[in-house]
Motif scaffolding. Structure first.
Motif, PDB file in Angstrom:
ATOM      1  N   ILE A 217       0.832  -1.209   0.000  1.00  8.18           N
ATOM      2  CA  ILE A 217       0.000   0.000   0.000  1.00  8.18           C
ATOM      3  C   ILE A 217       0.864   1.254   0.000  1.00  8.18           C
ATOM      4  O   ILE A 217       0.600   2.220  -0.740  1.00  8.18           O
ATOM      5  N   VAL A 221       0.701   1.083  -4.224  1.00  9.52           N
ATOM      6  CA  VAL A 221      -0.636   1.664  -4.385  1.00  9.52           C
ATOM      7  C   VAL A 221      -0.593   3.177  -4.235  1.00  9.52           C
ATOM      8  O   VAL A 221      -1.198   3.918  -5.037  1.00  9.52           O
ATOM      9  N   TYR A 222       0.102   3.652  -3.213  1.00  8.45           N
ATOM     10  CA  TYR A 222       0.191   5.101  -2.994  1.00  8.45           C
ATOM     11  C   TYR A 222       0.858   5.794  -4.179  1.00  8.45           C
ATOM     12  O   TYR A 222       0.421   6.868  -4.614  1.00  8.45           O
ATOM     13  N   SER A 232       4.432  -1.751 -10.228  1.00  9.84           N
ATOM     14  CA  SER A 232       4.009  -3.074  -9.775  1.00  9.84           C
ATOM     15  C   SER A 232       5.041  -4.151 -10.077  1.00  9.84           C
ATOM     16  O   SER A 232       5.032  -5.217  -9.458  1.00  9.84           O
TER      17      SER A 232
END
Length: 330
Positions: A217, A221-222, A232
């Motif tokens: 995260i 994601v952030y 990713s």
């Protein structure tokens, strides 16, 4: 009255002659019986003798069995059963038949079944339950089956009490697991795999999952939400390589922390001969596993670091080759 007084005086005199210091006669050590003179029976007999008991072995061939522990005796089964009320059955299940023929000799005896099986659910009936059915007049107790010969060397309330007293004198901790319905669980206990690994593995899986998703995260994601950067591709190598050292250090600290807590607890109590609380005792028993897991995660960190360095080195070489070709083409 005269005769009675005379006999009383003679008994007093006999007492004085036999015990000139006025001390009571030393109690005769209890006699315990062991069926089968194998490695386990030999080690158990030796330990019992060291603990102050007398030991007699029951054997089909008492005159041709191997060397006995010093101080032990050997007799045929029928004679051996007359020597003591507590009998350790160090016999495999497939040889229980002869015990059925001795049911009359074993009437009222306490039989301790030490047998185990080669695999789980090998028989539909527990060994101890079968033994109880074959010798209904005896009190069968399942116990000591989790001990090896090496370890020994280095409801049925009366029967349980007798076995518990013997086990306590051997320096063992007794745990009452209930009636013979729990015998199958005890017989399968030595066959369980990774019994001390469960807690460390659960802790490791929890820590790994927590830090992996936290870093996922925070880093991936952030970055995608705020900066619109798709990184990713770093999840399997770079992100995982951040998790390994964190978990390794935590597991290493969990390996040494219970020893520190135990030391402070002993200092607080002023003795080292009191048992630790159950949670601390369980923690202490799995310290080695926690240390091995910490070492394993550290090894994974080394491998992933090497892979990352190698990947960047290869990428750098490829970029240099491309630049050189472009220069040559220009």
């Amino acid at each position: 009255m005269t005769v009675g007084n005379g006999m009383s005086e003679m008994m007093k005199l006999e007492s004085v002659l036999v015990h000139p210091l006025g001390t009571a006669a030393a109690p005769v050590p209890e006699m315990l019986c062991i069926f089968r003179m194998g490695d386990l029976g030999h080690s158990l007999g030796q330990r019992l003798l060291q603990s102050g008991y007398r030991v007699v072995y029951g054997s089909r061939r008492p005159h041709s069995c191997g060397p006995l522990p010093q101080g032990a005796q050997v007799m045929n089964h029928a004679a051996a059963t007359q020597s003591g009320s507590l009998i350790f059955i160090c016999v495999h299940r497939e040889h229980y038949e002869f015990l059925e023929t001795m049911a009359s000799h074993l009437e009222g005896k306490v039989l301790v079944d030490l047998s185990n099986n080669l695999k789980k659910d090998m028989y539909p009936e527990a060994n101890a339950a079968l033994l109880q059915r074959l010798v209904p007049g005896a009190a069968v107790v399942k116990g000591l089956n989790a001990l090896s010969a090496w370890a020994l060397q280095n409801g049925l309330l009366a029967g349980k009490q007798a076995v518990a007293e013997v086990a306590t004198k051997l320096g063992l901790t007794v745990l009452d697991k209930g009636s013979l319905s729990a015998a199958r669980e005890l017989e399968d206990f030595p066959l369980q795999l990774f019994t001390e690994w469960r807690l460390p593995l659960h802790v490791t899986i929890g820590l790994t999952a927590f830090f992996f998703f936290y870093l996922l995260i925070r880093d991936v994601v952030y970055a995608f939400v705020e900066q619109r950067k798709d990184i990713s591709f770093r999840i399997m190598v770079s992100l995982a390589n951040k998790v390994f050292p964190i978990v390794s250090l935590i597991m290493l600290s969990l390996c040494y922390l219970p020893g520190v807590i135990a030391a402070f607890l002993q200092l607080y109590r002023g003795t080292k001969y009191r048992r630790f609380p159950d949670w601390l005792d369980r923690w202490m028993l799995c310290r080695k596993q926690m240390g091995l897991i910490a070492l394993g995660f550290a090894f994974l960190h080394v491998i992933y670091t090497f892979m990352t360095s190698l990947r960047y080195s290869v990428r750098h070489k490829l970029i240099s080759l491309v630049v050189d070709e472009v220069k040559q083409a220009g």
